[in-house]
Scaffold this active site. Structure first.
Site, mmCIF file in Angstrom:
data_model
loop_
_atom_site.group_PDB
_atom_site.id
_atom_site.type_symbol
_atom_site.label_atom_id
_atom_site.label_comp_id
_atom_site.label_asym_id
_atom_site.label_seq_id
_atom_site.Cartn_x
_atom_site.Cartn_y
_atom_site.Cartn_z
ATOM 1 N N GLY A 82 0.672 -1.167 0.016
ATOM 2 C CA GLY A 82 0.013 0.046 -0.047
ATOM 3 C C GLY A 82 0.956 1.061 -0.248
ATOM 4 O O GLY A 82 1.949 1.147 0.241
ATOM 5 N N ASP A 123 6.402 -1.861 1.071
ATOM 6 C CA ASP A 123 7.114 -2.962 1.186
ATOM 7 C C ASP A 123 8.298 -3.192 0.059
ATOM 8 O O ASP A 123 9.285 -3.521 0.360
ATOM 9 C CB ASP A 123 6.368 -4.231 1.010
#
Ligand SMILES: [Ca+2]
Ligand SMILES: [Ca+2]
Ligand SMILES: [Zn+2]
Ligand SMILES: [Zn+2]
Lengths: 328, 328
Positions: A82, A123
């Protein structure tokens, strides 16, 4: 007193790293040298409340083990799918891959629970930081990492720093589109490389072939109730299943063209593939680059990461680089 | 002596700007304020020798006129299609759009002929510099410009500076691929947005329809031997030609998807379209962005350039910003 000083010397400066992926939620104790001392894995819950509860529970458990293991935890680094505002420690927005994960202040609850500083980033961005500190990206001024897991994430290092972008939406490499039509993506669009080449996409294709009785070929050893995964697709292709091969060719082409697009936009000197499919994709991607990239971009090195846990290591590296300075 | 001082006061600090495009070779005298004082246009020759000869001839002619016009030329800025090493002033490599244009030292011959410092950069990069100095990009930390002419070029400003890339191949936005197959491109690949949406691509499609007697519709006023261009295609679509409309829809979608890819990679706060098709593409591109970009990228402003000559102005701006410092 003297015995306290000895304890202090025996302690290893460490970080708690959290990785929120499309499938699993993982926490790890990671020491200064980048060694994963202990790792905890659970399925990533599908609701916001259950997820927050599990994060805090796993972090508390890890903190207790850290004491036992003589690890001095300096802070918490969180890697998440996200779009993340790293200055605020807030997850702004996610795709369907992680549900109920928008406008989430991660810093405050974790910091309150553990009494530690907390850093959060996307990430793929964490993976890039890991490669920069511990991996192939060491000393490389401009490189990109593409991390293929459930989805596809990425991070861009330009002039030795992450490109975050004007709304923290840079390096969303899974959502590079390589078709005007193409397969539907979890982001709501279609034709994204994530929809062609992620673990989830390959699993979807493997299941589709399996449902049509087109997956299994001679030599494939499959138990009756074994869950179908990307690995089955790759195995089937290797054993001569031409439909599986066609799916994988398309996936490789899509990923390769997506990477050519990255080359033609930011022109890094290196692309680091990571995640379980990285070694599979490395040669096909290099081939697509040689076929379709501009001449000046052909000197690019496409390599496979040598890091076991790029997202966790990257999350840890933010802590290890900044904890003493408490910089957000 | 006094009359010399008055002449000096009456002189305007200016730059000579050269623009090497896929169709034309242009030279301009551009004053400090960004005004195009005089412009010269010739077809861009197809061979290396003729092109170099014409560049030098047009520059010498411009220098003579500059004296007459009281313009004090501080240096020469060259905007060219292709990959440029701006440190060396060398064109490294071009696509078929400009033939015989690789490994060309532009700085030395022009500098020797005119006794002036010479700067060279890619045309899209020059357009970005023009927007930064004179246009919508003033004070904007992260923006991208996409310039649609014969081909499609681009420039990226990130943290107030051009992204050149590790091999000067960054911001080759025309060669962002939005199809695994797609139309052949002048770069040798296929599916590039240049092959869908450049002036040259639209002209090719207009000619194809015209050859099949499918271009002209009622209300279109076309002379018998008029050369077919992109404008005819746009006009035909406006007058109800559904085949022309389909071609243009595809071009708009391709360009829009290419721009979404830019948003997902470098996440600028603004995209500036320039070139003769810019005003045509602006609304369709904004629409594709709202349809297909990640939520966090939707705040992007897609605007049309208000500059008449981005490439020339950008080439001039390098001179005007650096000539007094003689920095390469
Ligand atoms: Ca990212
Ligand atoms: Ca460019
Ligand atoms: Zn997507
Ligand atoms: Zn191309």
């Amino acid at each position: 007193c003297i015995s306290q000083d000895i304890d202090h010397i025996l302690e290893t400066q460490s970080a708690l790293a959290v990785d929120l992926g499309g499938t699993n939620l993982r926490v790890a104790i990671i020491c200064m040298r980048g060694k994963v001392v202990k790792k905890y894995t659970q399925p990533n819950p599908k609701t916001f409340e259950a997820r927050m509860e599990l994060i805090l529970k796993m972090c508390r458990d890890a903190m207790r083990d850290a004491v036992r293991l003589n690890c001095r935890i300096l802070g918490v680094g969180v890697s998440t799918g996200g779009r993340v505002n790293p200055q605020e420690g807030v997850v702004m927005h996610s795709t369907k891959l992680i549900k109920e994960w928008s406008s989430v202040d991660l810093r405050t609850p974790i910091s309150d629970a553990l009494h530690l500083p907390v850093w959060v980033d996307n990430d793929g961005n964490c993976a890039a930081l890991a490669e920069k500190k511990f991996g192939h990206g060491k000393g490389v001024e401009n490189f990109v990492t593409v991390i293929t897991g459930t989805g596809i994430g990425g991070g861009i290092i330009h002039h030795n720093e992450l490109i975050h972008g004007s709304t923290f939406c840079a390096a969303e490499l899974g959502h590079i589109m390589v078709s005007l039509d193409g397969p539907e993506c979890s982001c709501g669009s279609h034709g994204c490389i994530e929809a062609y080449a992620s673990g989830m996409a390959l699993q979807r294709e493997a299941k589709r072939l399996h449902d049509e009785d087109l997956l299994k070929v001679e030599g494939m050893d499959m138990k009756l109730s074994e869950p179908i995964t990307a690995a089955h697709l790759i195995n089937a292709a290797r054993l001569g299943n031409s439909k599986a091969e066609a799916v994988l060719n398309k996936a490789c082409t899509a990923l390769g063209v997506g990477i050519v697009n990255i080359l033609h936009i930011v022109n890094p000197s290196m692309v680091i593939l990571s995640g379980v499919l990285a070694s599979y994709y490395q040669a096909p991607v290099q081939h697509i680059v040689s076929q379709r990239a501009l001449f000046s971009a052909q000197s690019i090195k496409v390599v496979s990461s040598d890091l076991e846990e790029p997202a966790l290591l990257g999350a840890a590296s933010i802590v290890l680089d900044y904890a003493t300075r408490r910089l957000y």
